[in-house]
Write an enzyme that holds these catalytic residues in place. Sequence first.
Site: not given
Ligand code: BJW
Ligand code: ZN
Length: 254
Positions: A101-104, A132, A143
């Site tokens: 899920q990382n963009v880095d 992501h 476009c």
């Molecule tokens: C460690 C550690 C160490 C720390 N060692 N562990 C079903 C149910 C409910 C909602 C929805 C659903 N389906 C869709 C949705 C809506 C929404 C969603 O999921 N919302 C929920 C939050 C409620 N999803 C979307 O909108 C997605 N699109 C979609 O479904 O399209 C269809 C649609 C269309 C139109 C309308 C509705 C639906 C798109 C999601 C896009 C997410 N984008 C981001 C930003 C990306 C760009 C950017 O970087 O700016 O993606 S948000 C952010 O969260 C980023 C990440 O990839 C993503 C996940 O986060 P991640 O990686 O889990 O990080 P953290 O910080 O949350 O967690 C870190 C973890 O690591 C923690 O647990 C720590 O404990 C642990 N940790 N250090 C081990 N050293």
């Molecule tokens: Zn363009």
Amino acid sequence: MPELVQQASAMLENAQRILVLTGAGVSAESGVPTFRSEGGLWRSYRPQELATPEAFQRDPALVWEWYQWRRGLIAECAPNPGHHALARLALRRDGITLVTQNVDGLHHRAARDAADSLGVMNPEPAFPLEVHGALHRDRCSGCGRRTAACTEGDSGPPDCTDCGAPLRPDVVWFGESLDPRVIGAAQEAALHADVCLVAGTSALVYPAAGLPEITRQSDGVVIEVNLAPTPLTASATLSLRGPTGEVLPMIVGS
Ligand code: BJW
Ligand code: ZN
């Protein structure tokens, strides 16, 4: 913990197909901020103001500036032992699908390092499916043309040279659909995996967070590595508490 490490290693060793799903926690030890843990981006910034298409329409300069700041942060970071261990695993064995899920871009960098150090010509098997998107690319908001990330444009997003619409980072914002080919390939891999190894994600954001459930429902096992419990923990076959930079090399080899 040593017993859990042994069990996890054995499950991975015996698996034919493994899906690895990573999140921001895997890059935390490289210095990349997470989203929801302590010090995470969503603790100081509101996602609705920065990571939605509506936010970009409302204030493209603000959103652009925030992403340029994050690009600058990531430029200072390097892959850590967790990235390296996963990259080496994917180059040593068949049947590994890495999904991030990382963009880095740190998994890509680790893949190239691993290929060099193992003397492997092609790092591609260790390149992840980036569900992501990726910060090192821009995409035209009009476009859709993709280009390498613009390093200039401090005063706002540059315009597309083809259609004149503003460029945006090529990442997936809330409410936007994921690329169906990319998430489709990840779901297919989850369906056929014997083991889904989930590392450093809060497992809150869908559809990525649904991948381990796909593996579990097709009789595969789920191994979670995280500092803290997540919604996945209760249903995971094994849950290992610890930093991914230490635990991943122990369970997949370094
Ligand atoms: C460690 C550690 C160490 C720390 N060692 N562990 C079903 C149910 C409910 C909602 C929805 C659903 N389906 C869709 C949705 C809506 C929404 C969603 O999921 N919302 C929920 C939050 C409620 N999803 C979307 O909108 C997605 N699109 C979609 O479904 O399209 C269809 C649609 C269309 C139109 C309308 C509705 C639906 C798109 C999601 C896009 C997410 N984008 C981001 C930003 C990306 C760009 C950017 O970087 O700016 O993606 S948000 C952010 O969260 C980023 C990440 O990839 C993503 C996940 O986060 P991640 O990686 O889990 O990080 P953290 O910080 O949350 O967690 C870190 C973890 O690591 C923690 O647990 C720590 O404990 C642990 N940790 N250090 C081990 N050293
Ligand atoms: Zn363009």
